[in-house]
Scaffold this active site. Sequence first.
Site, PDB file in Angstrom:
ATOM      1  N   GLU A  52       0.820  -1.213   0.000  1.00 54.30           N
ATOM      2  CA  GLU A  52       0.000   0.000   0.000  1.00 54.30           C
ATOM      3  C   GLU A  52       0.851   1.259   0.000  1.00 54.30           C
ATOM      4  O   GLU A  52       0.556   2.235  -0.690  1.00 54.30           O
ATOM      5  CB  GLU A  52      -0.946   0.005   1.212  1.00 54.30           C
ATOM      6  CG  GLU A  52      -2.136  -0.916   1.094  1.00 54.30           C
ATOM      7  CD  GLU A  52      -1.816  -2.384   1.379  1.00 54.30           C
ATOM      8  OE1 GLU A  52      -0.653  -2.693   1.727  1.00 54.30           O
ATOM      9  OE2 GLU A  52      -2.704  -3.220   1.243  1.00 54.30           O
ATOM     10  N   HIS A  93     -10.298  -6.241   9.163  1.00 57.53           N
ATOM     11  CA  HIS A  93     -10.867  -5.820   7.879  1.00 57.53           C
ATOM     12  C   HIS A  93     -12.181  -5.063   8.051  1.00 57.53           C
ATOM     13  O   HIS A  93     -12.897  -4.867   7.093  1.00 57.53           O
ATOM     14  CB  HIS A  93     -11.163  -7.040   6.996  1.00 57.53           C
ATOM     15  CG  HIS A  93      -9.989  -7.882   6.684  1.00 57.53           C
ATOM     16  ND1 HIS A  93      -9.395  -8.714   7.596  1.00 57.53           N
ATOM     17  CD2 HIS A  93      -9.282  -8.023   5.532  1.00 57.53           C
ATOM     18  CE1 HIS A  93      -8.388  -9.342   7.025  1.00 57.53           C
ATOM     19  NE2 HIS A  93      -8.287  -8.945   5.782  1.00 57.53           N
TER      20      HIS A  93
END
Lengths: 389, 334
Positions: free
Chosen positions: B68, B137
């Site tokens: 990321e 998540h």
Amino acid sequence: MPSLGADMEAGTLVEWLVKPGDTVKRGDIVAVVETQKGAIEIEIYEPGQVEEILVSLDTKVPVGTPLARIRSEGEATALAQAALIAPAITIAAVPEGGPPAGQPPVPPLAICPAEKRATPAARRLAQISGLDLAAIRGTGPGGAIVLADVERSVGAPAQAGRKRPAGLDLDAMRTAIAAAMARSKRDIPHYYLQHEVNVTACEEWLTRTNAARTPNERLLMGALEMKAVALAARRFPAFNGFYQNGRFEPSPAVHMGVAIAIRGGGLAAPALRDADRLSLDEIMSSLRDLVQRTRAGRLRSSEISDPTITVSSLGERGVEALYGIIYPPQVALVGFGKAVQRPWVAGGAVVPRSVVTVTLSADHRVSDGHAGALFLSEIGSLLEEPDKL
Amino acid sequence: MTETAPSASIELTYREAVREAIRDALRRDDRVFLMGEDVGRYGGCYAVTKGLLAEFGPERIRDTPLSESGFTGAGIGAAMAGMRPIVELMTVNFSLLALDQILNSAATVRHMSGNQFGVPLVIRMATGAGRQLAAQHSHSLEGWYAHIPGIKVLAPATLEDARGMLWTALQDPDPVLIFENVMLYNMTGKLAADAGPVDIGTAAVRRPGRDISLITYGGSLWKTLEAAAALAGENIDAEVIDLRTLRPLDDATIMASVKKTRRAVIIDEGWRSGSLAAEIGMRIVEQAFWELDGPVGRVCSEEVPIPYARHLEIAAIPQVPKIVAAAKAALGRT
């Protein structure tokens, strides 16, 4: 004015819970102060007797300004100026579990005790309307006073879309006065009479009567004047009643409208009901109640519509004569100037006497000057014998 | 005839509305490209970008390594060099790996370069709980991003906003983050066939009401509207505000509503302490204190890692009964 936070510079005094003469003890709540953080109740730290209130309602003063003078117990005569509260108390965030050891306990500043909890909107309306929150029952969360509760007390039910709170709205009051007075001068053909009345006997009678009374039981000249007008109005029905739909309806009861000036420029004339049947003491206490409620914006609607005749008295701070405008649909207004010392001829000699100029504004559709003169003379005669009132 | 025929509407999902927004942007401006993990061959972990690789090719739909920080940094560089990248991060949890790029680079470059460079970058990511994806998540951290000066933070809750916010965000000279709540992707509804860009920066009143303002955004909007319907059955007329933009907040719309209803409850899927709800509550106290006629309340997530177990996950985040209870508490009703 205590410091209720490090950044506080000034506060507005919004409510006094004590008055001169009250005895206070440590911990009593004596006043409510509005700060940028909201309304905060002020506790007293010195026991004693309240001698003088130094800051009036709705006045904003800097931190450190004395709010009132209290005399400590045992402090017989000295007017020691004691600050109301210990200096610079800051609201400290007290961690759960109490203050940390080693620090003196912070005096609990009751920001809002449960029985008087009120929302900001409710507090603001109460302040604008001059209402005492202690007298209002709360229906909000946990019994808190919410806006609707104050609106009910003001006498104005909540209406969708209504912007301004009712109560003591001086702008609205001015508009109402303007409308009523313009209508009066347009519709009512006024005539005016004036009569000088020797009130020396009244003054002497008041001095004698009040000598044995405590200040809050004492009678004022106004009470005698009201009673005299009420009795005269009963005997002269052409001055007591309503002119409506093209005809005059005399009223069997005498409900005396009392003109009361409001600080900031307003005027109301609520009814002293059945004034002709009240004793002087009853008139006096009703008068005190009316003045207080008028200035607090807490009149009942019936008190506004009931008066059958109005009295306006300028009192000691006024001038010698006033010529009133009749409050429609009434047909007469009696005005009293202030009492002045005048040379007066009595028994062939000139002597000093207290004299009041009494005026009559009356509706020529209903009465003529001749009747008006008799009515006014009757008031004068009644005032010459105060012990018969 | 003075009226024009109503424009045709099509039925589609929120997912498809986002896809249409991306497709539209790629067609309108050849500086636009999309990159992220599994956005190409796999079609996106939430299937948002399905079919785009075939339509636009690997130059513009770029699969990235699982890094990321790396690809967000590449997006920042591309934006500074004149491109209009759309970076997709799988979830807000993973975005923390790119937080340094977002906070220390994207949000500061205009300031640090003395206005010589800007970063016209759009970062999309999924947020929120409800799909049993457990504690790594499922979080809602958009409130953290709304803390950062130098970026804008959007939370489209409706099909119109899912379709319309992306293009407007791409026109912004500075970074814009778009948070898509995972529970909305399957939401189906009708959207005008000619739906296009919408404004950003303003909140919307989704349901007018008189008695209380329910202020929310994103996935919680629909629960809040359901709560408002339940409250209506108890004669409580709730107004529902969809913030739409979390930074900058539209204070004017919030305060106009609170000044009307005099009460407010904020519904925010973030954790309670230091939440966006806390910020909004404070602004209400600052700007509308004297209008308030009840305590300001909030419904936030429980302060636990979002649990995997379904019943615990449901219990951890705002739900309709909690919103109804908070609204009634503010009104003093039980």
